[in-house]
Design a protein around this motif. Sequence first.
Motif, PDB file in Angstrom:
ATOM      1  N   GLU A  90      42.029  40.234  51.680  1.00  0.00           N
ATOM      2  CA  GLU A  90      43.401  39.798  51.455  1.00  0.00           C
ATOM      3  C   GLU A  90      43.486  38.754  50.349  1.00  0.00           C
ATOM      4  O   GLU A  90      44.342  37.870  50.388  1.00  0.00           O
ATOM      5  CB  GLU A  90      43.996  39.259  52.759  1.00  0.00           C
ATOM      6  N   ASN A  91      42.559  38.832  49.395  1.00  0.00           N
ATOM      7  CA  ASN A  91      42.578  37.948  48.220  1.00  0.00           C
ATOM      8  C   ASN A  91      42.532  36.474  48.611  1.00  0.00           C
ATOM      9  O   ASN A  91      43.177  35.617  48.002  1.00  0.00           O
ATOM     10  CB  ASN A  91      43.827  38.215  47.360  1.00  0.00           C
ATOM     11  N   THR A  92      41.745  36.171  49.652  1.00  0.00           N
ATOM     12  CA  THR A  92      41.655  34.784  50.112  1.00  0.00           C
ATOM     13  C   THR A  92      40.660  33.966  49.293  1.00  0.00           C
ATOM     14  O   THR A  92      40.775  32.746  49.212  1.00  0.00           O
ATOM     15  CB  THR A  92      41.242  34.748  51.587  1.00  0.00           C
ATOM     16  N   VAL A  93      39.664  34.627  48.700  1.00  0.00           N
ATOM     17  CA  VAL A  93      38.655  33.933  47.897  1.00  0.00           C
ATOM     18  C   VAL A  93      38.404  34.736  46.630  1.00  0.00           C
ATOM     19  O   VAL A  93      38.769  35.914  46.522  1.00  0.00           O
ATOM     20  CB  VAL A  93      37.329  33.762  48.689  1.00  0.00           C
ATOM     21  N   ASP A  94      37.762  34.097  45.672  1.00  0.00           N
ATOM     22  CA  ASP A  94      37.423  34.762  44.417  1.00  0.00           C
ATOM     23  C   ASP A  94      36.138  35.559  44.575  1.00  0.00           C
ATOM     24  O   ASP A  94      35.224  35.169  45.323  1.00  0.00           O
ATOM     25  CB  ASP A  94      37.251  33.732  43.296  1.00  0.00           C
ATOM     26  N   PHE A  95      36.054  36.674  43.843  1.00  0.00           N
ATOM     27  CA  PHE A  95      34.842  37.479  43.806  1.00  0.00           C
ATOM     28  C   PHE A  95      34.188  37.338  42.431  1.00  0.00           C
ATOM     29  O   PHE A  95      34.886  37.210  41.409  1.00  0.00           O
ATOM     30  CB  PHE A  95      35.161  38.946  44.083  1.00  0.00           C
ATOM     31  N   ARG A 145      46.189  34.045  51.464  1.00  0.00           N
ATOM     32  CA  ARG A 145      46.371  35.173  52.388  1.00  0.00           C
ATOM     33  C   ARG A 145      47.854  35.432  52.640  1.00  0.00           C
ATOM     34  O   ARG A 145      48.303  36.594  52.674  1.00  0.00           O
ATOM     35  CB  ARG A 145      45.661  34.859  53.698  1.00  0.00           C
ATOM     36  N   THR A 146      48.626  34.361  52.804  1.00  0.00           N
ATOM     37  CA  THR A 146      50.064  34.516  53.026  1.00  0.00           C
ATOM     38  C   THR A 146      50.738  35.136  51.818  1.00  0.00           C
ATOM     39  O   THR A 146      51.601  36.016  51.951  1.00  0.00           O
ATOM     40  CB  THR A 146      50.692  33.150  53.348  1.00  0.00           C
ATOM     41  N   GLN A 147      50.343  34.714  50.611  1.00  0.00           N
ATOM     42  CA  GLN A 147      50.915  35.284  49.393  1.00  0.00           C
ATOM     43  C   GLN A 147      50.553  36.764  49.274  1.00  0.00           C
ATOM     44  O   GLN A 147      51.391  37.597  48.873  1.00  0.00           O
ATOM     45  CB  GLN A 147      50.401  34.514  48.167  1.00  0.00           C
TER      46      GLN A 147
END
Length: 837
Positions: free
Chosen positions: A164-169, A389-391
């Motif tokens: 959910e795009n919570t952290v960078d990869f 995560r909310t975004q």
Amino acid sequence: MGGTHRTRKENPARMATKKNNDDGFVPDDQQHIIDIDVEDEMQTAFLEYAYSVIYARALPDARDGLKPVQRRILYAMTELGLRPDRPHVKCSRVIGEVMGKYHPHGDTAIYDTMVRMAQPFTMRLPLIDGHGNFGSLDDGPAASRYTEARLAPAALLMTQSLDENTVDFVPNYDEQFMQPAVLPAAYPNLLVNGAAGIAVGMATNMPPHNLVEVIGAARHLIKHPDCSLDDLMRFVPGPDLPMGGQIVGLEGIRDAYLTGRGTFRTRATARIEDITPRRKGIVVTELPYLVGPEKVIEKIKDLHSSKKLQGISDVKDLSDRNNGLRLVIEVKNGFNPDAVLASLYKLTPMEESFGINNVALVDGQPQTLGLKDLLKVYVDFRIDVVRRRTQFRLDKRKDRLHLVDGLLLALVDIDEVIQVIRTSDDVGTARARLIDVFDLTEVQANYILDLQLRRLTKFSRIELEKEAEELRREIEELEAILGDENRLKALVSSELADVAKAHGTPRRTILLESAGTPATIDTPLEVADDPCFVLLSSTGLLARTTNVDPLATEGSRRKHDVIVGAVRTTVRGEFGAVTSAGRVVRLSALELPTLVPTNDPPALAGGAPIGAYVDLPAGERILTLCSVQADSPGLALGTREGVVKRVNPDYPAKDSFEVITLKDGDEVVGAVELVSGTEELVFVSTDASLLHFSASAVRPQGRAGGGMAGIKLAAGQRVVFFGAVSGEAAVVTIAGSSGALPGTETGSVKITPFEEYPGKGRATGGVRAHRFLRGEDELILAYVGAPPVRAAASSGTQVALPTEPGRRDGSGTPAAAPIAALASSVLTGVSASPQES
């Protein structure tokens, strides 16, 4: 070396050979020969190597508390779908996946890390569920081809919301795959599980902590960003080691929490028992952190051979999987077991030092962090994770709503939509005409073109309208969270509370502020049988003192916890410990440590944990102390279901005996030793009802009796306090929510004079003692006793109580901190029972 590109200058002989060899000739314009100073090259290479070890191998990230290899193992196992509800797989398979895709190092390092994350004696909250031989404190694990593993439930908290795009990869070592730079980490893993690593020029060594305590401190920091270290230490009084044991001396812990560096001593939990009818022995049930029994046995044998340790006849390791650690050290006849135990603490690994060095990576840079800094880094990171995560969820719902709105527009005139599509020459033309005729976007038009005919029913339209309404409601809620920083923080705090409630466990390690120990007391063979008091503190410490009134003598107590049990006896006499199961356990006062006089104000100094003298089944706890003499005045007991009993003091000469027959599901919540038999017995229930009546209204019964009705309880209610008073008394009530996590809610506290409560007959309902505020639905703690009353937190730290009395049926004021125990600060003729939440 270190990734530096190096070249060397060819010698003339080799260049001549190349020029004479057409196949090996290298033109001058293609030669790149650079002269490099060896010293500069070594410095550059070493610095790059040092940075690589620090950043990519040895030090944990302060956000998720993981080293790169740990993070890559958890991510690879997540990608393989090795959830707790799936079967175990060979560790070799996991190692191959991690080494081939993410971690370009040896398989041994990866497997060693997997083993450590699966060992319950190493990690306070293991992240891997191992199946097979994963080693012990004395032996290594089996080879990876023989063991299996899958993720533990706690690991799911570390990896949840990764998609959910919570952290960078970031790319892996060969840029073929992507891996997370950090895991979302739903709890402060660095503090909970600790870390150890040696880099170049620096190292980290962090002890594990209790999950519930750490989350409580994190939530307090979210609510009070400017709180002090003392405020946080009310929640996190010290480390909580996986195998229990004792921590002696808290000053070093405070230094570590303040500066990031400090030292404390870990000590084995041991007690003296009768091994045979004529021989005593020392039984060790818990050892210091990462110390195995074989290491202790080997050291004892070496010391015995060199004549440095005397008084030991044999050492046996009786540990097993069912009963846990049990190391039995037999003491020779004629030797004082206390002195032998003191020597063991001094000379063997049964007592060791732990040096705290809180070094972790913050924004890629190694920093030494105190407790507040560690929590702040995590809290800021977690807030950012929840915001992202909310975004992500908001964007997903907006995209879906966009498609649903387009589909609803098409369904309004579906015949015309079908006509437009049928009369179009190709898909592109149909898309353009739909956009033009119905004012749709390209995304909506494509979605309509891909629509299945079964979606054109009337029922599907109703479903779409309901879905659109639900999406709008969720979008509004998500936008409200993103638009209000306080709501975002409240969401983070509530999620942390859920984690603590689901995965929290009780504290295992006992914290002893004093460096004193019962083993250091030189007890002579013949001890004078002088009168004494035996005291029990709210944190479970026992000690004896010869003071006339130990509770009134400030010099015999320290600023830690409160005294919740006291009984008069003699040094060579016996006393009883009353349990919640309605039993009395007989103990000897001679085995207890003597209070060390100090000049500090109130609490038990030099006490020993009661667990060193009493083994209780799970769920049973010590309530108070009592006399076991035939001429004792007798006990009064109150149970959770409202039963009251006076016990005739016909106590048998047994190590333990029952004093009440309890019904199934009932337990004793309070016990007091009567003096005159005319005291007022007091019940307080969870619905804030207080009932008191004369003890003379209760007929004494034998030990097998089941008691009689004491207070009439409403449906679903229970007794939260039972005691007895004579003379002036104060009533302390603390209200809170029944759904709150134990030990985390401060609640509202109120103190009122006991004289304001009218007496009623036995077996009636009592009168109101507290009015609940919004969010409160029960009393979580209550106490009635001689003023002034003192309060203590679960760690033993004193908590201030209101100074102004409240109305009998009034509400309370917010407490300064969560309160775990209440007790009178003066010794009366009635022994108080501990009132713990």
